[in-house]
Design an enzyme around this catalytic site. Structure first.
Site, PDB file in Angstrom:
ATOM      1  N   ARG A  55     -12.158 -13.183  -3.037  1.00 61.69           N
ATOM      2  CA  ARG A  55     -10.821 -13.226  -3.631  1.00 61.69           C
ATOM      3  C   ARG A  55     -10.746 -12.373  -4.903  1.00 61.69           C
ATOM      4  O   ARG A  55      -9.670 -11.939  -5.292  1.00 61.69           O
ATOM      5  CB  ARG A  55     -10.421 -14.685  -3.909  1.00 61.69           C
ATOM      6  CG  ARG A  55      -8.999 -14.849  -4.379  1.00 61.69           C
ATOM      7  CD  ARG A  55      -8.430 -16.230  -4.001  1.00 61.69           C
ATOM      8  NE  ARG A  55      -9.279 -17.335  -4.405  1.00 61.69           N
ATOM      9  CZ  ARG A  55      -9.223 -17.940  -5.602  1.00 61.69           C
ATOM     10  NH1 ARG A  55      -8.385 -17.520  -6.521  1.00 61.69           N
ATOM     11  NH2 ARG A  55     -10.015 -18.966  -5.868  1.00 61.69           N
ATOM     12  N   TYR A 108      16.495  -7.416  -7.694  1.00 65.58           N
ATOM     13  CA  TYR A 108      16.142  -7.602  -6.286  1.00 65.58           C
ATOM     14  C   TYR A 108      16.414  -9.059  -5.924  1.00 65.58           C
ATOM     15  O   TYR A 108      16.019  -9.977  -6.649  1.00 65.58           O
ATOM     16  CB  TYR A 108      14.669  -7.235  -6.151  1.00 65.58           C
ATOM     17  CG  TYR A 108      13.978  -7.479  -4.859  1.00 65.58           C
ATOM     18  CD1 TYR A 108      14.471  -7.011  -3.657  1.00 65.58           C
ATOM     19  CD2 TYR A 108      12.744  -8.141  -4.859  1.00 65.58           C
ATOM     20  CE1 TYR A 108      13.782  -7.209  -2.472  1.00 65.58           C
ATOM     21  CE2 TYR A 108      12.036  -8.339  -3.675  1.00 65.58           C
ATOM     22  CZ  TYR A 108      12.565  -7.878  -2.496  1.00 65.58           C
ATOM     23  OH  TYR A 108      11.866  -8.074  -1.329  1.00 65.58           O
ATOM     24  N   ASP A 180      10.275  -3.835 -12.727  1.00 68.78           N
ATOM     25  CA  ASP A 180      10.033  -3.533 -11.313  1.00 68.78           C
ATOM     26  C   ASP A 180      10.170  -2.020 -11.152  1.00 68.78           C
ATOM     27  O   ASP A 180      11.263  -1.473 -11.207  1.00 68.78           O
ATOM     28  CB  ASP A 180      11.054  -4.271 -10.449  1.00 68.78           C
ATOM     29  CG  ASP A 180      10.829  -4.070  -8.954  1.00 68.78           C
ATOM     30  OD1 ASP A 180      10.192  -3.054  -8.578  1.00 68.78           O
ATOM     31  OD2 ASP A 180      11.302  -4.903  -8.161  1.00 68.78           O
ATOM     32  N   LYS A 205       6.317  -0.091  -0.244  1.00 66.94           N
ATOM     33  CA  LYS A 205       7.259   1.018  -0.160  1.00 66.94           C
ATOM     34  C   LYS A 205       6.520   2.362  -0.179  1.00 66.94           C
ATOM     35  O   LYS A 205       5.802   2.676   0.765  1.00 66.94           O
ATOM     36  CB  LYS A 205       8.284   0.916  -1.288  1.00 66.94           C
ATOM     37  CG  LYS A 205       8.942  -0.458  -1.429  1.00 66.94           C
ATOM     38  CD  LYS A 205       9.767  -0.856  -0.241  1.00 66.94           C
ATOM     39  CE  LYS A 205      10.715  -2.018  -0.516  1.00 66.94           C
ATOM     40  NZ  LYS A 205      10.099  -3.305  -0.810  1.00 66.94           N
TER      41      LYS A 205
END
Length: 389
Positions: A55, A108, A180, A205
């Site tokens: 992790r 968003y 962002d 993206k």
């Protein structure tokens, strides 16, 4: 080093590539140690690129983290299973019950939902502000304001914020700033260069660029990196080595892909700006876009994403437009090689501080198809749109 060169070389030190071109794909949950001394050394450096537990990451993850941190100019990069997770966990890493957040009104939608549905239940309050507020945001600061969150350009309606003005106010009051930066992607805008503390991207993206991986990244300054790193780890955030490898591969071609996305989008946006059905274009490079002057001042370029505001319309017209298109597909996300379209009859449900006084909005992502084919597609689609008016 030019950014195009940086994208090729970042995260490719020999400790990651081991004699080949790309960083080695290293999958792991358990890391094993030869002796106690080695285990103790790994535990001591587990937050600084030492193999410790799956992790925490493998060398594949470390290569991507190093590359993104270099691209954004930060002290470190945390990886998440999606952009929404990057936003949520960046906020969770720094707020507690009783705190207050200032969030731009053009956030968003999942960011807004997270504030309204999750943080509110934890005793964290949110005030939404006009993205064009600039230094006037000082009037909204409360004694318990912990974070100012920005997204520039704004989601769907593309307002570009005066980031330096907001950051200057935040620093005067000791408030953390987050942005962002999915649109700016580290190539066209680097928030940390403008004083922002934490830059967040949906790597889904343009970093990945092929619509086949969900991933988020968050890059912090030296002051905030240890807290972001450890709190994100405690919140269980990680992504697979395979996804990290795919993001690294996408990173190498991001500059050339962005250049083509930008070129095609500018041509199509210019054509649409003259269309008789279109009221105005919401593309940051166009004067008709709110905050265009800040885009010219702060950004190095644009990409394939923009919106158009229609003079008039109804749901039947919007539905007819979408269903008439061949090359533009209806679907969420953007930043991949394909062209996409989404529509909104009104933005009012997603605006509480600014409202919406304009017509329907059509958001387009211009992919890597031939630009004339895309214009032909939109031409016949808009004819169908007009038939429903």
């Amino acid at each position: 080093m030019k950014k195009e060169t940086q994208l090729i070389s970042a995260g490719r030190s020999k400790k990651y590539t081991q004699g080949v071109v790309n960083p080695v794909l290293q999958r792991a949950s358990t890391v094993v140690f030869d002796n106690v001394a080695q285990f103790k050394e790994a535990a001591k450096n587990r937050g600084n690129g030492a193999l410790f537990y799956g992790r925490r990451g493998t060398t594949t993850h470390f290569a991507l983290q190093e590359a993104i941190a270099e691209l954004e100019g930060g002290a470190g990069c945390a990886l998440y299973p999606s952009g929404a997770a990057a936003i949520a966990n960046s906020l969770l890493s720094f707020v507690k019950s009783g705190d207050h957040i200032l969030m731009m009104d053009t956030a968003y939608e999942p960011t807004r939902d997270f504030c309204n549905k999750i943080l509110s239940g934890m005793g964290v309050t949110t005030t939404y502000y006009d993205p064009m507020i600039g230094g006037g945001i000082e009037a909204l600061i409360q004694d318990n304001t912990r974070v100012i969150f920005m997204e520039s350009p704004g989601s769907i309606t593309m307002e570009v914020q005066d980031v330096p003005a907001i950051v200057n106010v935040a620093k005067e009051h000791g408030i953390i700033t987050m942005l962002d930066n999915t649109y700016g992607n580290g190539l066209n805008f680097r928030p940390l260069d403008f004083g922002v503390d934490i830059s967040i991207q949906a790597a889904t993206k343009y970093i990945v660029g092929h619509s086949d991986v969900m991933m988020g990244v968050s890059v912090a300054t030296e002051k905030y990196w240890p807290t972001l790193r450890e709190n994100s780890y405690l919140l269980g955030q990680c992504c697979s080595a395979d996804d990290a490898y795919m993001a690294l591969r996408g990173l190498r071609t991001m500059a050339v892909r962005l250049a083509q996305h930008e070129q095609s989008a500018l041509k199509i946006a210019s054509w649409l700006s003259e269309h008789h059905l279109v009221d105005h274009v919401r593309h940051p490079a166009f004067a008709s876009c709110p905050g265009h002057e800040f885009f010219k001042r702060d950004f190095n370029g644009s990409n394939g994403l923009f919106s158009i505001v229609m003079k008039q319309g109804n749901q039947a017209a919007l539905d007819g437009l979408v269903e008439a298109l061949h090359h533009f597909k209806m679907g969420f996300s953007w930043g991949g090689f394909e062209s996409l379209i989404t529509t909104s009859l009104t933005m009012k449900p997603l605006r509480s501080a600014t409202g919406w006084q304009h017509g329907p909005v059509v958001r387009l992502h211009i992919g890597l198809e031939d630009v004339d084919d895309l214009i032909d597609d939109l031409t016949q689609g808009l004819e169908v749109y007009a038939s429903h008016l």
